[in-house]
Design a protein around this motif. Structure first.
Motif, mmCIF file in Angstrom:
data_model
loop_
_atom_site.group_PDB
_atom_site.id
_atom_site.type_symbol
_atom_site.label_atom_id
_atom_site.label_comp_id
_atom_site.label_asym_id
_atom_site.label_seq_id
_atom_site.Cartn_x
_atom_site.Cartn_y
_atom_site.Cartn_z
ATOM 1 N N GLN A 80 7.136 -112.947 -12.825
ATOM 2 C CA GLN A 80 6.914 -114.466 -13.409
ATOM 3 C C GLN A 80 5.386 -114.556 -13.816
ATOM 4 O O GLN A 80 5.178 -115.290 -14.790
ATOM 5 C CB GLN A 80 7.124 -115.368 -12.317
ATOM 6 N N ASP A 131 -3.212 -114.485 -7.960
ATOM 7 C CA ASP A 131 -2.448 -115.526 -7.515
ATOM 8 C C ASP A 131 -2.049 -114.706 -6.101
ATOM 9 O O ASP A 131 -1.750 -113.870 -5.944
ATOM 10 C CB ASP A 131 -1.097 -115.219 -8.420
ATOM 11 N N THR A 178 1.438 -120.228 -9.505
ATOM 12 C CA THR A 178 1.645 -119.268 -10.474
ATOM 13 C C THR A 178 1.563 -120.114 -11.949
ATOM 14 O O THR A 178 0.742 -119.359 -12.838
ATOM 15 C CB THR A 178 3.022 -118.541 -10.483
ATOM 16 N N ARG A 229 8.182 -113.378 -2.510
ATOM 17 C CA ARG A 229 9.336 -113.806 -3.243
ATOM 18 C C ARG A 229 9.481 -112.826 -4.610
ATOM 19 O O ARG A 229 8.635 -112.493 -5.090
ATOM 20 C CB ARG A 229 8.815 -115.185 -3.934
ATOM 21 N N ASP A 240 1.456 -111.706 -4.534
ATOM 22 C CA ASP A 240 2.548 -112.280 -3.764
ATOM 23 C C ASP A 240 4.073 -111.350 -3.701
ATOM 24 O O ASP A 240 4.525 -111.257 -4.863
ATOM 25 C CB ASP A 240 3.047 -113.677 -4.610
HETATM 26 MG MG MG Z 1 4.099 -117.923 -7.414
#
Ligand code: MG
Ligand code: GDP
Length: 444
Positions: A151, A193, A113, A145, A142
């Motif tokens: 993020q 990502d 990331t 997580r 993603d």
């Molecule tokens: Mg990441």
């Protein structure tokens, strides 16, 4: 990242400095030391053997050159072999054409990331400089997580690129939506990502494969944590078999990684390292150049990188005036102030020292450098409290002037004397540098 190898190789070459003849015993002990250094840096044993064999082979045919010192001859040979091992003339990463998708893959925590944000920043800046008209969108699939996607949103803000969050929580569906969103909103560069697990896992790889088949990214980049050493090669092989990739970005090169992964990657995977990550900020991404990496590892200092960073951050005339003051072998407090300012813009004293040839192996302790940096900061405050005249003619500094300055800078008077004596040392250092011609190439 290369500090460990730099120190090993610097002491190897220092040990050769008295040698008069390039005899068999010297060659053998050099090769043994090269092997030892690489093994200690966590380069796999078979790669160390392969690398050592190329030197042995070369030496078998080698005719000593009388005009060169033993250390110089060995240095040249090892340097040349190292550059070849690291990839020879690596082409810098470039986008093959737009529209394109760039997908990053890698283990959880490897820095995907963060690296995606750096890459977005790099490409946006490049596009602005070269008028490439990249319209960049970053997005993530993603879903493993918590907060991983948000993020990326934060990173995108820092990189000043657009970010999109797909509604679906199914990575394969989300990837499709992201692709459609990018197309309908006329983005021509999509940076995607992806999720990673802590360990290679087949479900994850097959999911990545499906996304890969559906989106057909033009560039697949593996993000590898430089800290993981030898293990990272196994990770790279698994990703290569599972999804394939075109090249790697080594993250966390600023950590105390020993450089084994950087040394081994290209040879083991037959793919280039595009960049190295050198910190946590979006700016902290540096193109990887085999020649420069080899000269860093061998303790030659990376002049080219320093010149590039200097050019980027320092105005031409400033460079010229500093260059002149170093050239003259003497400089004023004004030059000193300017110099400190420059060092601060380049990063820290520590980071500048690394690039100066010969300094790499000097093994100056982090503590000493830290103290130097603090001293510089205090000196800067003092200088700011001085008049122009005082800076040009420091000898007019009598007690009452010193008291006034000390008050302005918030330091005791003794500090001014101490720093003035440091300044005298600096002037002597300038003379020394002039004599050795060491900085000549830096500010040209
Ligand atoms: Mg990441
Ligand atoms: P991901 O799980 O693969 O997406 O990894 P992240 O991008 O979340 O990064 C994991 C951690 O490594 C974070 O704390 C990052 O700040 C840190 N990190 C990533 N790249 C670098 C780097 O080049 N240098 C340093 N010092 N830290 C990094």
């Amino acid at each position: 990242m290369f500090d460990f190898l730099t120190q090993k190789f610097s002491s190897l070459f220092a040990g050769l400095s008295g040698k008069k003849h390039l005899d068999a015993a010297t060659i053998q002990s050099t090769i043994d030391q090269v092997k030892e250094a690489l093994l200690a840096a966590d380069v796999p044993y078979d790669l160390v053997q392969t690398f050592a064999a190329t030197i042995t082979e070369h030496m078998a045919q080698y005719k000593p050159v009388a005009s060169l010192k033993v250390s110089e001859q060995l240095f040249e040979i090892i340097y040349e072999k190292m550059v070849a091992f690291l990839g020879g003339e690596n082409k810098p990463f470039s986008v093959s054409g737009v529209p394109a998708i760039i997908m990053v893959v890698g283990l959880q925590g490897s820095g995907k990331t963060t690296t995606l944000g750096k890459l977005a920043y790099y490409l946006r800046t490049l596009s602005e400089q070269k008028k490439l008209n990249y319209r960049i969108l970053v997005a993530s699939v993603d879903y493993y997580r918590p907060a991983a996607i948000d993020q990326l949103g934060i990173v995108a803000q820092k990189a000043k690129v657009d970010f999109y969050k797909a509604a679906s929580a199914d990575p394969i569906v989300a990837a499709r939506h992201i692709q459609e969103y990018a197309a309908t909103h006329k983005y021509n560069l999509l940076l995607l990502d992806t999720a990673g697990r802590l360990h290679i896992d087949n479900t994850m790889l097959s999911e990545l494969r499906t996304i890969d088949n559906n989106l057909q990214p033009a560039h697949k980049i593996l993000v590898l944590d430089a800290m993981t050493g030898q293990e990272s090669l196994a990770v790279a092989r698994a990703f290569d078999q599972g999804v394939g990739f075109h090249g790697a970005i080594l993250s966390k090169a600023d950590s105390d990684a020993r450089g084994g992964a950087a040394f081994s990657f290209r040879y083991a995977l037959k793919k280039p390292i595009f960049f190295v990550g050198t910190g946590e900020r979006v700016e902290d991404l540096a193109p990887f150049h085999p020649e420069r990496a080899a000269s860093r590892m061998l303790g030659m200092g990376d002049m080219q990188s320093l010149v590039e960073r200097a050019n980027e951050k320092i105005k031409q005339e400033e460079q010229q005036s500093l260059y002149n003051s170093w050239e003259k072998g003497e400089f004023t407090l004004n030059d000193f102030a300017q110099q400190m300012d420059m060092v601060n813009r380049l990063g820290s004293l520590t980071s500048v020292m690394k690039y100066i040839p010969g300094m790499g192996g000097m093994n100056i302790s982090a503590d000493a450098l830290q103290k130097g940096q603090e001293e510089m900061n205090r000196f800067k405050a003092i200088m700011q409290s001085m008049t122009h005249k005082e800076r040009v003619y420091p000898r007019i500094l009598n007690d009452s002037r010193k008291r006034r300055i000390a008050k302005g800078a918030g330091v005791p008077v003794a500090e001014i004397d101490k720093l003035l004596s440091r300044f005298v040392n600096m002037q002597q250092y300038a003379k020394l540098i002039k004599k050795s011609g060491g900085l000549r190439n830096v500010f040209k």
